[in-house]
Design an enzyme around this catalytic site. Sequence first.
Site, short mmCIF file in Angstrom:
data_model
loop_
_atom_site.label_atom_id
_atom_site.label_comp_id
_atom_site.label_asym_id
_atom_site.label_seq_id
_atom_site.Cartn_x
_atom_site.Cartn_y
_atom_site.Cartn_z
N PHE A 129 25.69 -11.80 23.61
CA PHE A 129 25.30 -13.14 23.16
C PHE A 129 25.40 -13.19 21.65
O PHE A 129 24.74 -12.41 20.95
CB PHE A 129 23.87 -13.49 23.59
CG PHE A 129 23.49 -14.90 23.22
CD1 PHE A 129 23.86 -15.96 24.02
CD2 PHE A 129 22.82 -15.16 22.03
CE1 PHE A 129 23.55 -17.27 23.65
CE2 PHE A 129 22.51 -16.47 21.67
CZ PHE A 129 22.87 -17.52 22.49
N ASP A 214 25.97 -7.29 15.27
CA ASP A 214 25.12 -8.48 15.35
C ASP A 214 23.68 -8.00 15.54
O ASP A 214 23.27 -7.65 16.63
CB ASP A 214 25.58 -9.37 16.51
CG ASP A 214 24.71 -10.62 16.65
OD1 ASP A 214 23.63 -10.69 16.02
OD2 ASP A 214 25.12 -11.52 17.41
N LYS A 246 16.98 -14.49 13.31
CA LYS A 246 15.68 -14.50 13.98
C LYS A 246 14.48 -14.04 13.16
O LYS A 246 13.77 -14.85 12.60
CB LYS A 246 15.79 -13.72 15.29
CG LYS A 246 16.66 -14.45 16.33
CD LYS A 246 16.44 -13.96 17.73
CE LYS A 246 17.05 -14.91 18.76
NZ LYS A 246 18.43 -14.68 19.13
C1 LIG Z 1 19.66 -15.39 19.16
C2 LIG Z 1 20.91 -14.67 18.87
C3 LIG Z 1 21.99 -15.31 18.25
C4 LIG Z 1 21.99 -16.80 17.95
O1 LIG Z 1 21.01 -17.15 17.03
P1 LIG Z 1 20.59 -18.70 16.88
O2 LIG Z 1 19.65 -18.68 15.70
O3 LIG Z 1 19.97 -19.12 18.15
O4 LIG Z 1 21.82 -19.46 16.59
C5 LIG Z 1 23.10 -14.55 17.94
N1 LIG Z 1 23.16 -13.25 18.22
C6 LIG Z 1 22.15 -12.60 18.81
C7 LIG Z 1 22.26 -11.13 19.08
C8 LIG Z 1 20.99 -13.28 19.18
O5 LIG Z 1 20.00 -12.66 19.79
#
Ligand SMILES: *Cc1c(COP(=O)(O)O)cnc(C)c1O
Length: 391
Positions: A129, A214, A246
């Site tokens: 994700f 990420d 986050k």
């Molecule tokens: C939550 C998340 C995203 C997206 O972040 P948003 O602030 O919701 O756009 C991208 N990568 C990872 C690993 C995430 O957990």
Amino acid sequence: MTWQERYSGHLVNAFGLPRLELVRGSGSQVWDSEGRVYLDLLGGIAVNSLGHAHPAVVDAVHTQLTTLGHVSNFFTSEPQIQLAERLGALVGHPTKVFFSNSGTEANEAALKLTRLTGRTHVVATEGAFHGRTMGALSLTHKPAYREPFEPLPGEVTFVPYGDADALAAAVTDETAAVVLEPIQGEAGVLVPPAGYLAAARQATSDHGALLWLDEVQTGIGRTGAWFAHQLPWADGVVPDVVTLAKGLGGGMPIGATLALGSAAELFQPGNHGTTFGGNPVSCAAALAVLSTIESEGLLEHATTVGAQLRAGLEEHPQVVSTSGAGLLVGVDLGADISAAVTAAAQAAGFIVNNPTPSRLRLAPALTLTRQEAQDFVDAWPTILEAAGVSS
Ligand SMILES: *Cc1c(COP(=O)(O)O)cnc(C)c1O
């Protein structure tokens, strides 16, 4: 009219009906509009790293907003420069930063950065994700998220997560980057086998491709290290790009794209931009988060409390295993009961999350106390029973 009716009448149905209307939070507790209190073990999805209304964040935001709130990137401000310096120091290698407002934006910037290598092919992983904007979505695996919006940009090869050979086989001299979550969060907190990140580093270095981690969910102390790639099992891997969001702002929206070494020189004026990104208020909040994690010893605390939580939950025979690191915890329930368990937890006063039908995710504040963790462990057998599990 109920809040449910007002919500449904005036907000698009992108999220379904929210579980609760919340009115107040303090530490790891939140209150709903009916006056019920909950222990928040989700933290706004790994965002409220210091819990709700932490005085360090409140003071930093208040002081900054009453001093200088927004200037655009035609100008800079001390908090922006300081935050970039601090993040570079925490990464421990020469780093330059692009600030934005969310995880998907941090990844969008990183994806654009990979294009500046002159290559377009990206290798991503099944279960990954990376966000919901079109570029980040092109790297996100879940068909239900992708299919309504195809065609998506880019040339992306998906390989099974955790399979070093499959990853190495997919990387060629045409590959711009490999993008990986060091621990897959939305997939249910999946930790790759030992050596996986090092193998990804090797495969990318062999072909002149970038290794992009990420850490939107795993970064900023969540796993008990500043970054998951600094955990012992990550073998000291040094990535080229790290994306964050986050937990960084302690509840204030902020994203960051960190480019290390020569990758730091890829962006040139005109390549990318943002109006809100790097604003002084979000940067001041992030600086407060970083200094509080440090001064309160929250990396160590997250490690200890996470281990305590996992050991307690594992005692129940329904739990096949737990996973994760620090206070990013996955619970394998061994059957498709995670929705029922989440509902039973909420009825018992605990907010948890069910990212897959059989797995729970906990991502509470790094300030979660041992007593609060114990309260959940103590309630766990009753919650499972209420969800229909016999022990
Ligand atoms: C939550 C998340 C995203 C997206 O972040 P948003 O602030 O919701 O756009 C991208 N990568 C990872 C690993 C995430 O957990």
